[in-house]
Design an enzyme around this catalytic site. Structure first.
Site, PDB file in Angstrom:
ATOM      1  N   ARG A 103       0.829  -1.207   0.000  1.00 14.53           N
ATOM      2  CA  ARG A 103       0.000   0.000   0.000  1.00 14.53           C
ATOM      3  C   ARG A 103       0.862   1.255   0.000  1.00 14.53           C
ATOM      4  O   ARG A 103       1.945   1.278   0.554  1.00 14.53           O
ATOM      5  CB  ARG A 103      -0.889   0.028   1.253  1.00 14.53           C
ATOM      6  N   ILE A 139      -0.169 -14.051   3.114  1.00 16.14           N
ATOM      7  CA  ILE A 139       0.062 -12.741   3.701  1.00 16.14           C
ATOM      8  C   ILE A 139      -0.424 -11.647   2.747  1.00 16.14           C
ATOM      9  O   ILE A 139      -0.842 -10.574   3.178  1.00 16.14           O
ATOM     10  CB  ILE A 139       1.567 -12.556   4.023  1.00 16.14           C
ATOM     11  N   ASP A 172      -2.172  -8.421  13.472  1.00 18.99           N
ATOM     12  CA  ASP A 172      -3.206  -7.743  14.270  1.00 18.99           C
ATOM     13  C   ASP A 172      -3.080  -8.126  15.743  1.00 18.99           C
ATOM     14  O   ASP A 172      -3.260  -7.290  16.632  1.00 18.99           O
ATOM     15  CB  ASP A 172      -4.604  -8.095  13.750  1.00 18.99           C
ATOM     16  N   ARG A 175       0.128  -6.485  17.173  1.00 19.99           N
ATOM     17  CA  ARG A 175      -0.107  -5.060  17.454  1.00 19.99           C
ATOM     18  C   ARG A 175      -0.980  -4.870  18.697  1.00 19.99           C
ATOM     19  O   ARG A 175      -0.688  -4.018  19.547  1.00 19.99           O
ATOM     20  CB  ARG A 175      -0.779  -4.415  16.242  1.00 19.99           C
ATOM     21  N   HIS A 199      -9.054  -8.964   8.129  1.00 21.39           N
ATOM     22  CA  HIS A 199      -7.742  -8.326   8.211  1.00 21.39           C
ATOM     23  C   HIS A 199      -7.738  -7.008   7.444  1.00 21.39           C
ATOM     24  O   HIS A 199      -6.879  -6.760   6.613  1.00 21.39           O
ATOM     25  CB  HIS A 199      -6.672  -9.285   7.671  1.00 21.39           C
ATOM     26  N   MET A 250       5.400  -7.206   9.834  1.00 18.84           N
ATOM     27  CA  MET A 250       4.659  -8.262   9.144  1.00 18.84           C
ATOM     28  C   MET A 250       5.526  -9.509   8.984  1.00 18.84           C
ATOM     29  O   MET A 250       5.041 -10.631   9.133  1.00 18.84           O
ATOM     30  CB  MET A 250       4.175  -7.765   7.777  1.00 18.84           C
TER      31      MET A 250
END
Length: 337
Positions: A103, A139, A172, A175, A199, A250
């Site tokens: 992204r 992933i 997730d 975190r 996700h 990640m």
């Protein structure tokens, strides 16, 4: 100091078992990328991995040569280009797929769909042909769509096993553990927050009420914490200012999930991780919940369990978006030439 850097087996990833060595061939598809390189480094560092097969469309021989000099036992082989994909997958027991484009600021995970859907469909098609019994760990985003894509591609080959296909949502959980620990002054390695749903954005549902150790937050702080966990990926995308998305964290999360899976495959009992999988737990075909892992993948889906009123509302609000993302993935494979 250096010896600790060279052999950080027990401390690097908290779920890594070092009690005994096992032989597992693991492939990383997308091994030259921002996630693929640090993920491959963590896997090379593990006594659970005996062979590491690295595939990408560019630079893999260099990544493999570099990693092969590290003083751990896993042998490393690099494969590059579509004509070498089959060879990369041959005999693999676990395939981890971080391939795809990251992204950039202003993009949602769904904006990645067109590019990454094609990449995931191509790679999972090769898995179906060359290692149909392997555990597949996706992933590549948007996971809410790439897992349905993987399932539909495997079904076309008649080799789909829902207990062996995982959308890696571990970041997730990582975190959530970190942010809760920061707010409460705890050691994050001893915090465990289950995260369910999907996700992306509001489909990421941290179950703070089920955190161990037990923690409590006032309503406004709970809402802000939940929002931060849901948008943590965007936090990194903005901070990197166009230079990519979460890659290092990640890679850590991908390695943690892979090590848990390998531990369970080796017979370790009581291994639980959340992942986005085929599910009967809600009205969504795919949903992330805590899973008991075993020798053949998912041994038991532990389900949603007891939720707070706040969490029940979050689950209800996520359903439409999740269903839409799932359908988008299924439709993509149905319309493939």
């Amino acid at each position: 100091m250096f010896s600790r850097i060279a052999r950080p087996t027990a401390t690097l990833v908290r779920s890594l078992s070092t009690s005994s060595q096992h032989n597992a061939k693991v492939a990383v598809l997308g091994a030259s990328g921002g996630i693929g390189q640090p993920l491959s480094l963590l896997l090379k560092n593990s006594p659970l991995v005996s062979e590491l097969s690295l595939y990408d469309i560019a630079h893999t021989p260099g990544v493999a040569a570099d990693l092969s000099h590290i003083e751990t036992r896993a042998t490393v082989t690099g494969y590059m280009g579509a004509d070498q994909l089959g060879a990369a997958l041959k005999g693999c027991e676990v395939v981890v797929i971080p391939a795809g484009v990251p992204r950039k600021p202003g993009m949602t995970r769904d904006d990645l769909f067109n590019t990454n859907a094609t990449i995931v469909a191509t790679l999972t098609d090769a898995c179906a042909r060359h290692c149909p019994q392997a555990m597949i760990c996706i992933i590549s985003n948007p996971v809410n769509s790439t897992i349905p894509i993987t399932a539909e591609v495997m079904k076309k080959h008649g080799v789909y096993n829902p207990n062996r296909v995982f959308g890696v949502t571990t970041l997730d959980i990582v975190r959530a553990n970190t942010f809760v620990a920061e707010l409460k002054g705890l050691d994050p390695a001893r915090v465990n927050v289950p995260v369910v749903g999907g996700h992306a954005g509001k489909t990421i549902i941290p179950l703070i009420s089920r955190c161990t150790p037990k923690v409590e937050f006032p309503a406004d702080q709970l809402s802000a914490l939940t929002g931060r966990i849901q948008e943590a990926g965007t936090e990194v995308v903005k901070a990197k200012a166009g230079a990519g998305s979460a890659t290092l964290s990640m890679a850590y999360a991908g390695a943690r999930f892979t090590f848990s899976l390998l531990d369970a495959m080796n017979g370790k009992e009581g291994v639980v991780e959340c992942a986005f999988v085929r599910s009967e737990e809600t009205e969504c075909k795919y949903f992330s919940t805590p899973l008991l892992l075993g020798k053949n993948g998912i041994e038991k889906n532990l389900g949603l369990g007891k939720l707070s009123a706040f969490e029940e509302k979050l689950v209800a609000e996520a359903m439409d978006e999740l269903k839409g993302s799932i359908k988008k993935g299924e439709d993509f494979v149905a319309n493939m030439k």
